[in-house]
Design an enzyme around this catalytic site. Structure first.
Site, PDB file in Angstrom:
ATOM      1  CE  LYS A   1      36.653 -10.795 -22.259  1.00 49.18           C
ATOM      2  NZ  LYS A   1      35.297 -10.881 -22.856  1.00 49.18           N
TER       3      LYS A   1
ATOM      4  CE  LYS B   1      37.242  -6.605 -21.851  1.00 47.79           C
ATOM      5  NZ  LYS B   1      35.917  -6.851 -22.416  1.00 47.79           N
TER       6      LYS B   1
END
Length: 323
Positions: free
Chosen positions: A196, A248
């Site tokens: 992320k 992400k």
């Protein structure tokens, strides 16, 4: 030297193109992120994400049923509390908005879909960080882990099939797995937000969850230029027991998705995030892009990179187009 090889022979008709298509995009591969807010009596539009709202508990149930009927593979739920504190105590409260909403959806849908929960404190803290802070105002990794463990158990007991630890705390997967196993929740799965990044594309999401964040999350989310680091994070999460992993954002990190897919023995997810959604919606609203074609091209590109699952705010609508 007239060409003997003509690849365009396999593009001549829609039927031919369908026959030899390499990448499939199906409704079951799409997961719809949804927001539910405490203390509102009607859906609240999110201005930077046209078409997306903060739901009431009642409208959440209806929208969830509609999405499942459209064929989406799962729902990822985020809760927005009316009150916050430094410890994010609403995250572990069985009467907190996220746990109540999970209970609502599990009662409404049973096992008809895969119900996922955001296992992170950022929506619940008054400082907006994904963990609790130490005396110097720095996120305390290890103190946060004990809260994540409590949060994970509360979410499974409220009805979640899958937990999504998104805080990028070191060791979070192992701590959550042990906490679940110790109380008998051995079948609850973990979708690890393994790679992320500290992205500029999260802006609309922060409006969606009414984020209280001041500053940034660069001390625990990844630097956008680092690819090898993502693979290390993935390997650590796999070693700790992750059942699925996630990259992400998606569009700026298609190379990372590809690298993750090359090494992962478990399903790979990618999150087509709020800023990516907002860009397409803004361009389409101005007539600069053909909306449906653009959305499907975006989602197909994420699948082509190697994602088995895609979290996207277009999930329900795209599922209807694909059906």
């Amino acid at each position: 030297m007239f060409p003997e090889h003509r690849p365009r022979r396999l593009r001549t008709t829609p039927a031919m193109r369908r026959l030899v298509g390499e990448t499939t995009l199906r409704p079951r591969q799409l997961i719809l992120p949804m927001f539910v807010a405490e203390g509102i009596d009607a859906p609240r539009p999110i201005s930077s994400m046209p078409g997306v709202v903060q739901h009431t508990r009642d409208t959440l149930r209806k929208a969830a049923v509609d999405a499942v009927n459209a064929g989406v593979g799962g729902l990822m739920l985020f809760g927005i509390p009316a009150k916050r504190d430094a410890e994010g105590s609403g995250a572990v409260d069985e009467k907190g908005i996220l746990n109540v909403a999970l209970r609502d959806l599990r009662h409404e849908l049973g096992d008809a879909t895969v119900l996922m929960a955001d296992t992170c404190l950022d929506e619940f803290t008054d400082h907006g960080h994904c963990g609790v802070l130490d005396a110097d105002g720095v996120v305390d990794n290890d103190a946060t882990l004990s809260i994540y463990a409590q949060m994970a158990v509360a979410q499974v007991e409220a009805g979640a099939h899958v937990l999504g630890p998104s805080g990028m705390m070191d060791g979070q997967i192992g701590v959550i797995r042990r906490a679940l196993d110790e109380v008998g929740h051995k079948d609850a799965a973990i979708l690890a937000y393994s790679a992320k990044y500290a992205s500029a594309f999260y802006g609309p999401f922060r409006e969606a969850v009414d984020s209280q964040l001041k500053g940034d999350r660069k001390t625990y989310q990844q630097d956008s230029g680092n690819g090898r680091e993502a693979l290390r994070e993935i390997e650590l999460d796999l070693a700790e027991g992750a059942d699925m992993i996630m990259v992400k954002p998606a569009l700026s990190y298609l190379d990372v998705i590809k690298a993750a897919a090359d090494i992962s023995p478990v399903p790979v997810a990618a999150y087509n995030i709020s800023g990516e959604y907002a860009m397409v919606e803004a361009a389409a609203a101005n007539g600069w892009l053909e909306r449906e074609r653009t959305v499907l091209e975006v989602l197909t590109s994420i699948r082509r990179a190697g994602a088995d699952l895609i979290l996207t705010y277009w999930a329900a609508e795209a599922a209807a187009w694909l059906d």
